[in-house]
Design a protein around this motif. Sequence first.
Motif, PDB file in Angstrom:
ATOM      1  N   ASP A 585      84.870  -7.834  28.528  1.00 23.98           N
ATOM      2  CA  ASP A 585      83.442  -8.176  28.457  1.00 23.98           C
ATOM      3  C   ASP A 585      82.645  -7.158  27.650  1.00 23.98           C
ATOM      4  O   ASP A 585      81.509  -7.448  27.246  1.00 23.98           O
ATOM      5  CB  ASP A 585      82.857  -8.279  29.863  1.00 23.98           C
ATOM      6  N   ALA A 586      83.220  -5.975  27.459  1.00 22.37           N
ATOM      7  CA  ALA A 586      82.507  -4.945  26.690  1.00 22.37           C
ATOM      8  C   ALA A 586      82.880  -4.976  25.210  1.00 22.37           C
ATOM      9  O   ALA A 586      82.398  -4.147  24.443  1.00 22.37           O
ATOM     10  CB  ALA A 586      82.814  -3.558  27.270  1.00 22.37           C
ATOM     11  N   ILE A 587      83.754  -5.905  24.842  1.00 18.34           N
ATOM     12  CA  ILE A 587      84.193  -6.006  23.452  1.00 18.34           C
ATOM     13  C   ILE A 587      83.363  -7.062  22.730  1.00 18.34           C
ATOM     14  O   ILE A 587      83.121  -8.143  23.260  1.00 18.34           O
ATOM     15  CB  ILE A 587      85.694  -6.376  23.364  1.00 18.34           C
ATOM     16  N   ARG A 588      82.918  -6.756  21.549  1.00 20.41           N
ATOM     17  CA  ARG A 588      82.216  -7.739  20.722  1.00 20.41           C
ATOM     18  C   ARG A 588      82.750  -7.655  19.297  1.00 20.41           C
ATOM     19  O   ARG A 588      83.271  -6.621  18.867  1.00 20.41           O
ATOM     20  CB  ARG A 588      80.702  -7.495  20.730  1.00 20.41           C
ATOM     21  N   GLU A 589      82.645  -8.768  18.593  1.00 19.94           N
ATOM     22  CA  GLU A 589      83.139  -8.841  17.220  1.00 19.94           C
ATOM     23  C   GLU A 589      81.967  -9.113  16.288  1.00 19.94           C
ATOM     24  O   GLU A 589      81.090  -9.927  16.588  1.00 19.94           O
ATOM     25  CB  GLU A 589      84.180  -9.952  17.084  1.00 19.94           C
ATOM     26  N   THR A 590      81.950  -8.428  15.161  1.00 18.36           N
ATOM     27  CA  THR A 590      80.899  -8.622  14.171  1.00 18.36           C
ATOM     28  C   THR A 590      81.509  -8.825  12.792  1.00 18.36           C
ATOM     29  O   THR A 590      82.622  -8.338  12.516  1.00 18.36           O
ATOM     30  CB  THR A 590      79.941  -7.418  14.111  1.00 18.36           C
ATOM     31  N   GLU A 591      80.794  -9.562  11.959  1.00 15.71           N
ATOM     32  CA  GLU A 591      81.123  -9.695  10.540  1.00 15.71           C
ATOM     33  C   GLU A 591      79.869  -9.354   9.753  1.00 15.71           C
ATOM     34  O   GLU A 591      78.814  -9.967   9.963  1.00 15.71           O
ATOM     35  CB  GLU A 591      81.572 -11.121  10.196  1.00 15.71           C
ATOM     36  N   VAL A 592      79.973  -8.370   8.898  1.00 12.84           N
ATOM     37  CA  VAL A 592      78.827  -7.953   8.102  1.00 12.84           C
ATOM     38  C   VAL A 592      79.237  -7.835   6.648  1.00 12.84           C
ATOM     39  O   VAL A 592      80.410  -7.592   6.322  1.00 12.84           O
ATOM     40  CB  VAL A 592      78.251  -6.607   8.596  1.00 12.84           C
ATOM     41  N   LEU A 593      78.274  -8.050   5.783  1.00 11.82           N
ATOM     42  CA  LEU A 593      78.493  -7.870   4.352  1.00 11.82           C
ATOM     43  C   LEU A 593      78.195  -6.429   3.984  1.00 11.82           C
ATOM     44  O   LEU A 593      77.245  -5.826   4.481  1.00 11.82           O
ATOM     45  CB  LEU A 593      77.586  -8.808   3.562  1.00 11.82           C
ATOM     46  N   ALA A 594      79.020  -5.883   3.115  1.00 12.75           N
ATOM     47  CA  ALA A 594      78.820  -4.506   2.674  1.00 12.75           C
ATOM     48  C   ALA A 594      79.188  -4.415   1.197  1.00 12.75           C
ATOM     49  O   ALA A 594      80.170  -5.034   0.753  1.00 12.75           O
ATOM     50  CB  ALA A 594      79.669  -3.533   3.494  1.00 12.75           C
ATOM     51  N   PHE A 595      78.405  -3.684   0.438  1.00 13.60           N
ATOM     52  CA  PHE A 595      78.711  -3.522  -0.986  1.00 13.60           C
ATOM     53  C   PHE A 595      79.773  -2.456  -1.150  1.00 13.60           C
ATOM     54  O   PHE A 595      79.649  -1.329  -0.647  1.00 13.60           O
ATOM     55  CB  PHE A 595      77.453  -3.134  -1.766  1.00 13.60           C
ATOM     56  N   ASN A 596      80.831  -2.809  -1.838  1.00  8.31           N
ATOM     57  CA  ASN A 596      81.932  -1.897  -2.119  1.00  8.31           C
ATOM     58  C   ASN A 596      81.687  -1.291  -3.488  1.00  8.31           C
ATOM     59  O   ASN A 596      81.954  -1.912  -4.515  1.00  8.31           O
ATOM     60  CB  ASN A 596      83.255  -2.671  -2.083  1.00  8.31           C
ATOM     61  N   ALA A 597      81.128  -0.080  -3.501  1.00  6.83           N
ATOM     62  CA  ALA A 597      80.720   0.523  -4.772  1.00  6.83           C
ATOM     63  C   ALA A 597      81.899   0.782  -5.687  1.00  6.83           C
ATOM     64  O   ALA A 597      81.804   0.610  -6.909  1.00  6.83           O
ATOM     65  CB  ALA A 597      79.970   1.825  -4.502  1.00  6.83           C
ATOM     66  N   SER A 598      83.030   1.206  -5.130  1.00  8.76           N
ATOM     67  CA  SER A 598      84.180   1.518  -5.979  1.00  8.76           C
ATOM     68  C   SER A 598      84.751   0.274  -6.644  1.00  8.76           C
ATOM     69  O   SER A 598      85.237   0.324  -7.773  1.00  8.76           O
ATOM     70  CB  SER A 598      85.271   2.218  -5.157  1.00  8.76           C
ATOM     71  N   ALA A 599      84.690  -0.863  -5.952  1.00  5.98           N
ATOM     72  CA  ALA A 599      85.201  -2.107  -6.508  1.00  5.98           C
ATOM     73  C   ALA A 599      84.109  -2.931  -7.187  1.00  5.98           C
ATOM     74  O   ALA A 599      84.405  -3.925  -7.845  1.00  5.98           O
ATOM     75  CB  ALA A 599      85.868  -2.937  -5.413  1.00  5.98           C
ATOM     76  N   GLY A 600      82.855  -2.539  -7.014  1.00  7.42           N
ATOM     77  CA  GLY A 600      81.758  -3.265  -7.629  1.00  7.42           C
ATOM     78  C   GLY A 600      81.610  -4.683  -7.100  1.00  7.42           C
ATOM     79  O   GLY A 600      81.306  -5.598  -7.872  1.00  7.42           O
ATOM     80  N   ARG A 601      81.781  -4.843  -5.803  1.00 12.76           N
ATOM     81  CA  ARG A 601      81.718  -6.189  -5.247  1.00 12.76           C
ATOM     82  C   ARG A 601      81.161  -6.131  -3.826  1.00 12.76           C
ATOM     83  O   ARG A 601      81.066  -5.065  -3.206  1.00 12.76           O
ATOM     84  CB  ARG A 601      83.094  -6.840  -5.231  1.00 12.76           C
ATOM     85  N   VAL A 602      80.823  -7.292  -3.295  1.00  7.97           N
ATOM     86  CA  VAL A 602      80.410  -7.431  -1.910  1.00  7.97           C
ATOM     87  C   VAL A 602      81.632  -7.792  -1.080  1.00  7.97           C
ATOM     88  O   VAL A 602      82.360  -8.731  -1.412  1.00  7.97           O
ATOM     89  CB  VAL A 602      79.322  -8.506  -1.761  1.00  7.97           C
ATOM     90  N   ASP A 603      81.851  -7.017  -0.008  1.00  8.83           N
ATOM     91  CA  ASP A 603      82.967  -7.278   0.892  1.00  8.83           C
ATOM     92  C   ASP A 603      82.449  -7.853   2.200  1.00  8.83           C
ATOM     93  O   ASP A 603      81.314  -7.584   2.634  1.00  8.83           O
ATOM     94  CB  ASP A 603      83.731  -5.989   1.199  1.00  8.83           C
ATOM     95  N   LEU A 604      83.329  -8.606   2.846  1.00  9.27           N
ATOM     96  CA  LEU A 604      83.065  -9.101   4.197  1.00  9.27           C
ATOM     97  C   LEU A 604      83.809  -8.171   5.147  1.00  9.27           C
ATOM     98  O   LEU A 604      85.047  -8.117   5.145  1.00  9.27           O
ATOM     99  CB  LEU A 604      83.545 -10.543   4.349  1.00  9.27           C
ATOM    100  N   GLN A 605      83.038  -7.403   5.944  1.00  8.11           N
ATOM    101  CA  GLN A 605      83.619  -6.389   6.821  1.00  8.11           C
ATOM    102  C   GLN A 605      83.617  -6.910   8.253  1.00  8.11           C
ATOM    103  O   GLN A 605      82.567  -7.165   8.833  1.00  8.11           O
ATOM    104  CB  GLN A 605      82.804  -5.105   6.715  1.00  8.11           C
ATOM    105  N   SER A 606      84.821  -7.050   8.837  1.00  7.30           N
ATOM    106  CA  SER A 606      84.967  -7.509  10.221  1.00  7.30           C
ATOM    107  C   SER A 606      85.249  -6.306  11.113  1.00  7.30           C
ATOM    108  O   SER A 606      85.955  -5.376  10.718  1.00  7.30           O
ATOM    109  CB  SER A 606      86.104  -8.522  10.344  1.00  7.30           C
ATOM    110  N   CYS A 607      84.684  -6.299  12.316  1.00  8.92           N
ATOM    111  CA  CYS A 607      84.860  -5.154  13.209  1.00  8.92           C
ATOM    112  C   CYS A 607      84.862  -5.619  14.657  1.00  8.92           C
ATOM    113  O   CYS A 607      84.063  -6.472  15.057  1.00  8.92           O
ATOM    114  CB  CYS A 607      83.733  -4.140  12.987  1.00  8.92           C
TER     115      CYS A 607
END
Length: 804
Positions: A585-607
């Motif tokens: 019950d204390a675990i939650r999942e998120t998906e956020v967008l983050a800019f990957n500067a080294s790759a020059g792209r937007v990544d989908l970051q799951s946690c």
Amino acid sequence: MSLAPLPIDAHLPAILEALRTRGRLVLGAEPGAGKTTRVPRALLDAGLLDAGECWVLEPRRLAARLAAGRVADELGEPLGGTVGYAVRFEQKASRRTRIRFVTEGLLLRRLQDDPQLRGISAVLLDEFHERHLQTDLAIALLRRLQAGPRPDLRLAVMSATLDAEPVAAYLDAPILTCPGRPYPIEIRHAPRPTQAPLEDQVAAAVDRLHQEGLDGHILVFLPGAAEIRRALRACEPIAQRHGLRLLPLHGSLSPEAQQAAVAPSSQPKVILSTNVAESSVTLEGVAAVVDSGLGREAFHSPWSGLPGLRTVRISQARCVQRAGRAGRTGPGRCERLFTQPEFHARPAFDAPELQRTDLAEPLLALADLGLDGRALAWFEAPPPEALAGGETLLERLGALDAAGAITPLGRRMARLPLHPRLARLVIAGQDAGIPHLARLAAVLLETGDLGARQDLGPRPGSPGHALDSDLLARLDQFTDRHGADPAALRQARLAFQALGGGPLEADEDALLKALLAAYPDRVAKVGGQGTCSLAGGGGARLGPACRVRRAEWILALEAEGQGAQAVVQAASRIEPDWLLDAFPDAIRETEVLAFNASAGRVDLQSCLWFQDLPLLESRRPAPPGHPGASELLAQAAPVPDTLDPLLARIAFLRGVRPDLGIPEDDALRRALMVQACSGLASLRELGGTDWTQVARQALGGEAARLLETWAPETVQLGKRKVRVHYDGAQPWLESRLQDFAGLKAGPRVAGGAVPVVLHLLAPNHRAVQVTTDLAGFWQRAYKELRPALSRRYPKHAWPEVPDR
């Protein structure tokens, strides 16, 4: 047998009458009056126990043993007959026992087993002024019981230094006072503060007393067993010189060692004691007291929530009580190892333990009895924040539900004589098949280190200096005894046996998982340089004593300090998977967008998160068209320099047509980047962007249409298209002078309202004229310039009247 008279004897008829008619009493009896030993026997002799028992609650185990022994001796019986005692880990009692001296916590256990205290006719709360947590809980429950199903229960509160009025009002009880048998006491304070070690101060005081001809024993008050050991060593030369016998006295000693310290002796003794000798039973032959002014005070660690002891300066009332031990059987002396101004700077009385300690354990006991700690009629109500903190911990441990009612797990925990955190550990160990190992672990967490172990080498079977848990080092000390203090080891063994003992299981991983059930609020993730991020917020760092050095995730079992200054002294490894299993019950999942500067792209970051700490992280390129990707790319993407001319055109159009509502520069750049990045997720995809088309889409409507007609990128000069520049005060262009041949006027923009400034270039691409009046140039300036241009550039035609 004939009893020596004591001051209390003359008051026993009044005491018995009050308890017979009112059922309750507050008795203030000065030290040496005899209340502890004479009142319970008087109840028995007067037939007021109704075939039940009289329980006398004592604040310490030693006091219970000594008082029971004294009353049994006065009856001419062995201990365990009519008179017995029961303390933690030990008891001497039988079915014949009618007077039972007990430590305060045992009454609560009895109430949990039998809420009506059947078989108990009277309860005497001795030394009530010490106000231990269990004392406050006992008086509240006894008052409630007496007002309900047990009106026949007799209740007396006894103390030597008690403000009787408040407790008498609370109980609606009469007050009786009895003088003691005081003898004059000469008190001397240290002349000045000193930085000398405490043990050297003690040795000097003992030596001084005997050089002055003291006849009798010396009772030395020190805060703890470690200070006693150091003082014993420091006093050895003095003891040999004066023929003294040195004896320690503290709660960790065996009953035999304690009895040796308090037994009558013809040889002068120096008894080095903790506060166990402050009250209850007179020590015969004590002629002098040496008071360090220090004592151990019960407190709860804000970190672990477990009870502990800390060294404090005791109150004036306790200093006075200590001095009084020298005047019980004759005139005495008291050497205080602190100055008189320091004495007057101390608080008058100690704060009740209820006001400064963790309440999880009493709240669980109350819940097990079906009572609400907030609704209980306390003698003095505990702080609301302490009640809330105890309830929160019990909920986290699963002992209480969200409504505050006890759970089946909580009932199992309440049956164990342990702090709820440790009870939870034991139950988790039982469920995991390691009951004995878990019980021993709980004992070692309660007792702490078993001694000042110097061997900090690697544990057998562990790599290098690191351990999976600092608790495993204590388990090693317990089993191999290497480096363990004998008294501490004895206490741990007694506690383990009292919980059931048994052969230890070998499943250490199961123990580490069981610890997680007991410390769910102490999960931490370890970062660089030993820094720790705590679940729920806050930080700490691993201290030098902590040997858990290779784990990314830990339980911070023990720590010192608060906030960012907290230092973890003992920890235990955990694995992220254990958190997933233990606290879904204390675990939650998120998906956020983050800019990957080294790759020059937007990544989908799951946690996956445990509270606010990341457990498992992964990232992959955001798919094209993912909501929010283009906005994030637009924020991260730099505005290309090639966009400056277009931005200048739009700015010009905004200036001449403010009614179009074109955004200001910063907002305009933002709008263009958002439009350009629409549907994209990487900077690479921006490479082929048609920025003019982007601008039309971003502006829309009339502004998009007028951009090409009112602020054109180029204008036609004969057969050539020439770029118009909008980066000056006025639009301008430049081209060879011959390109303007045949033109009587230059181009205009802004719907013809604004002429374009013309830069007329010679063959060397330098302007020979800057003008907006082309017709005037041909009529005047050109005629003046033509001869020089013909000479300088003879290969070019310079007609008198340029035309097409």
